[in-house]
Design a protein around this motif. Sequence first.
Motif, PDB file in Angstrom:
ATOM      1  N   GLY A  48       0.819  -1.214   0.000  1.00 40.19           N
ATOM      2  CA  GLY A  48       0.000   0.000   0.000  1.00 40.19           C
ATOM      3  C   GLY A  48       0.849   1.258   0.000  1.00 40.19           C
ATOM      4  N   ILE A  49       1.913   1.254   0.767  1.00 44.05           N
ATOM      5  CA  ILE A  49       2.813   2.415   0.806  1.00 44.05           C
ATOM      6  C   ILE A  49       3.471   2.620  -0.556  1.00 44.05           C
ATOM      7  CG2 ILE A  49       4.979   3.292   1.784  1.00 44.05           C
ATOM      8  CD1 ILE A  49       4.082   1.894   4.452  1.00 44.05           C
ATOM      9  N   ILE A  50       3.972   1.545  -1.134  1.00 42.52           N
ATOM     10  CA  ILE A  50       4.616   1.639  -2.450  1.00 42.52           C
ATOM     11  C   ILE A  50       3.611   2.135  -3.493  1.00 42.52           C
ATOM     12  CG2 ILE A  50       5.638   0.289  -4.338  1.00 42.52           C
ATOM     13  CD1 ILE A  50       6.884  -1.519  -2.090  1.00 42.52           C
ATOM     14  N   ALA A  51       2.405   1.573  -3.478  1.00 41.03           N
ATOM     15  CA  ALA A  51       1.380   1.960  -4.452  1.00 41.03           C
ATOM     16  C   ALA A  51       1.006   3.436  -4.310  1.00 41.03           C
ATOM     17  CB  ALA A  51       0.143   1.073  -4.286  1.00 41.03           C
ATOM     18  N   LYS A  52       0.912   3.906  -3.086  1.00 43.29           N
ATOM     19  CA  LYS A  52       0.556   5.314  -2.881  1.00 43.29           C
ATOM     20  C   LYS A  52       1.697   6.249  -3.288  1.00 43.29           C
ATOM     21  CE  LYS A  52      -2.946   4.204   0.408  1.00 43.29           C
ATOM     22  NZ  LYS A  52      -2.793   3.251   1.464  1.00 43.29           N
ATOM     23  N   LEU A  53       2.938   5.802  -3.154  1.00 43.15           N
ATOM     24  CA  LEU A  53       4.059   6.601  -3.654  1.00 43.15           C
ATOM     25  C   LEU A  53       4.011   6.691  -5.181  1.00 43.15           C
ATOM     26  CD1 LEU A  53       6.939   5.411  -1.292  1.00 43.15           C
ATOM     27  CD2 LEU A  53       5.838   7.670  -1.346  1.00 43.15           C
ATOM     28  N   ILE A  54       3.610   5.600  -5.831  1.00 40.65           N
ATOM     29  CA  ILE A  54       3.436   5.621  -7.290  1.00 40.65           C
ATOM     30  C   ILE A  54       2.315   6.601  -7.649  1.00 40.65           C
ATOM     31  CG2 ILE A  54       2.740   4.265  -9.306  1.00 40.65           C
ATOM     32  CD1 ILE A  54       4.107   1.824  -7.885  1.00 40.65           C
ATOM     33  N   CYS A  55       1.219   6.576  -6.882  1.00 38.82           N
ATOM     34  CA  CYS A  55       0.114   7.522  -7.111  1.00 38.82           C
ATOM     35  C   CYS A  55       0.614   8.957  -6.999  1.00 38.82           C
ATOM     36  CB  CYS A  55      -1.008   7.295  -6.106  1.00 38.82           C
ATOM     37  SG  CYS A  55      -2.006   5.841  -6.435  1.00 38.82           S
ATOM     38  N   LEU A  56       1.444   9.226  -6.027  1.00 44.92           N
ATOM     39  CA  LEU A  56       1.983  10.574  -5.842  1.00 44.92           C
ATOM     40  C   LEU A  56       2.706  11.044  -7.101  1.00 44.92           C
ATOM     41  CD1 LEU A  56       2.567  13.028  -4.015  1.00 44.92           C
ATOM     42  CD2 LEU A  56       4.586  11.794  -3.199  1.00 44.92           C
ATOM     43  N   ILE A  57       3.468  10.153  -7.705  1.00 45.31           N
ATOM     44  CA  ILE A  57       4.169  10.496  -8.947  1.00 45.31           C
ATOM     45  C   ILE A  57       3.155  10.873 -10.033  1.00 45.31           C
ATOM     46  CG2 ILE A  57       5.609   9.579 -10.820  1.00 45.31           C
ATOM     47  CD1 ILE A  57       6.996   7.858  -8.558  1.00 45.31           C
ATOM     48  N   PHE A  58       2.088  10.075 -10.157  1.00 40.91           N
ATOM     49  CA  PHE A  58       1.035  10.390 -11.141  1.00 40.91           C
ATOM     50  C   PHE A  58       0.361  11.715 -10.813  1.00 40.91           C
ATOM     51  CE2 PHE A  58       1.218   5.940 -12.433  1.00 40.91           C
ATOM     52  CZ  PHE A  58       1.028   6.048 -13.808  1.00 40.91           C
ATOM     53  N   PHE A  59       0.075  11.946  -9.533  1.00 44.36           N
ATOM     54  CA  PHE A  59      -0.617  13.175  -9.139  1.00 44.36           C
ATOM     55  C   PHE A  59       0.208  14.419  -9.493  1.00 44.36           C
ATOM     56  CE2 PHE A  59      -2.977  10.832  -5.477  1.00 44.36           C
ATOM     57  CZ  PHE A  59      -3.747  10.159  -6.414  1.00 44.36           C
ATOM     58  N   ILE A  60       1.532  14.294  -9.387  1.00 48.65           N
ATOM     59  CA  ILE A  60       2.413  15.414  -9.720  1.00 48.65           C
ATOM     60  C   ILE A  60       2.598  15.531 -11.240  1.00 48.65           C
ATOM     61  CG2 ILE A  60       4.793  16.266  -9.552  1.00 48.65           C
ATOM     62  CD1 ILE A  60       4.805  15.023  -6.664  1.00 48.65           C
ATOM     63  N   ALA A  61       2.838  14.410 -11.902  1.00 52.88           N
ATOM     64  CA  ALA A  61       3.142  14.425 -13.334  1.00 52.88           C
ATOM     65  C   ALA A  61       1.898  14.544 -14.221  1.00 52.88           C
ATOM     66  CB  ALA A  61       3.911  13.159 -13.706  1.00 52.88           C
ATOM     67  N   LEU A  62       0.770  14.038 -13.755  1.00 50.42           N
ATOM     68  CA  LEU A  62      -0.441  14.009 -14.570  1.00 50.42           C
ATOM     69  C   LEU A  62      -1.660  14.404 -13.731  1.00 50.42           C
ATOM     70  CD1 LEU A  62      -1.504  13.150 -17.435  1.00 50.42           C
ATOM     71  CD2 LEU A  62      -1.934  10.907 -16.424  1.00 50.42           C
ATOM     72  N   PRO A  63      -1.706  15.660 -13.302  1.00 50.53           N
ATOM     73  CA  PRO A  63      -2.846  16.060 -12.468  1.00 50.53           C
ATOM     74  C   PRO A  63      -4.152  16.004 -13.273  1.00 50.53           C
ATOM     75  CG  PRO A  63      -1.499  17.960 -13.032  1.00 50.53           C
ATOM     76  CD  PRO A  63      -0.790  16.761 -13.572  1.00 50.53           C
ATOM     77  N   THR A  64      -5.182  15.490 -12.661  1.00 50.46           N
ATOM     78  CA  THR A  64      -6.484  15.372 -13.327  1.00 50.46           C
ATOM     79  C   THR A  64      -7.561  15.988 -12.454  1.00 50.46           C
ATOM     80  OG1 THR A  64      -6.796  13.180 -12.370  1.00 50.46           O
ATOM     81  CG2 THR A  64      -5.887  13.264 -14.593  1.00 50.46           C
ATOM     82  N   VAL A  65      -8.670  16.333 -13.093  1.00 47.69           N
ATOM     83  CA  VAL A  65      -9.801  16.919 -12.386  1.00 47.69           C
ATOM     84  C   VAL A  65     -11.076  16.462 -13.079  1.00 47.69           C
ATOM     85  CG1 VAL A  65      -9.809  19.071 -13.717  1.00 47.69           C
ATOM     86  CG2 VAL A  65     -10.713  19.058 -11.399  1.00 47.69           C
ATOM     87  N   ILE A  66     -12.148  16.391 -12.328  1.00 51.06           N
ATOM     88  CA  ILE A  66     -13.449  16.031 -12.890  1.00 51.06           C
ATOM     89  C   ILE A  66     -14.432  17.154 -12.551  1.00 51.06           C
ATOM     90  CG2 ILE A  66     -14.225  14.734 -10.860  1.00 51.06           C
ATOM     91  CD1 ILE A  66     -15.546  12.719 -12.729  1.00 51.06           C
ATOM     92  N   THR A  67     -15.296  17.467 -13.490  1.00 50.94           N
ATOM     93  CA  THR A  67     -16.351  18.443 -13.235  1.00 50.94           C
ATOM     94  C   THR A  67     -17.518  17.689 -12.613  1.00 50.94           C
ATOM     95  OG1 THR A  67     -15.652  19.717 -15.149  1.00 50.94           O
ATOM     96  CG2 THR A  67     -17.856  20.164 -14.279  1.00 50.94           C
ATOM     97  N   ILE A  68     -17.859  18.056 -11.409  1.00 43.39           N
ATOM     98  CA  ILE A  68     -18.935  17.341 -10.726  1.00 43.39           C
ATOM     99  C   ILE A  68     -20.271  18.011 -11.014  1.00 43.39           C
ATOM    100  CG2 ILE A  68     -17.812  16.067  -8.874  1.00 43.39           C
ATOM    101  CD1 ILE A  68     -17.837  18.447  -7.150  1.00 43.39           C
TER     102      ILE A  68
END
Length: 179
Positions: A48-68
């Motif tokens: 889980g820690i490793i996976a969340k660190l990978i997510c952090l990389i995506f969040f920084i490199a590929l920020p996304t947003v959804i219109t609610i």
Amino acid sequence: LSLSIDSQIPTIPFFVLIYVLAFVQWVASYIFHSRDNELTCYKVTTAGIIAKLICLIFFIALPTVITIPEVTGNGFFEWGTRFIHSADRPYNLFPSIHCLESWLCFRGAMMLKNKNYYYITSQGIFTILVFASTIFIKQHFIVDIPAGILVCEIGLFLSRRAKGYRIMEKINRFVIKSK
């Protein structure tokens, strides 16, 4: 990262219940896994820690947003959905941590020493409901789901490959010794 089908999926406020209950699933699973087998708990935690660190990389490199979309109605589930939309801003969606964490609970259930097929099945069903909830309350796009699963599997693989769970064992031994 939205697909054309994402805009065709309706908002179903009832699913906010599943979305919130996912937090209970995560906590309960860690407790259940640690009581069954500490080693499984270490493996799941490290993955889980490793996976969340990978997510952090995506969040920084590929920020996304959804219109609610606006949620109308005065019912409990509509209120809950509006609350989630205001409290859990729809940024950094890819991959979905909700989906990642619930998939990790399911995979952890399959790793237990004392196999309980009712528990594994219930984890699998609830995990699928969590996937649906992220889409039906418009907190994620469809692609966020397989991305969350894939990142979880990468975390599990890297944890196994690097024997990262041994770090958790050492931390646990150190904490118990220092008491």
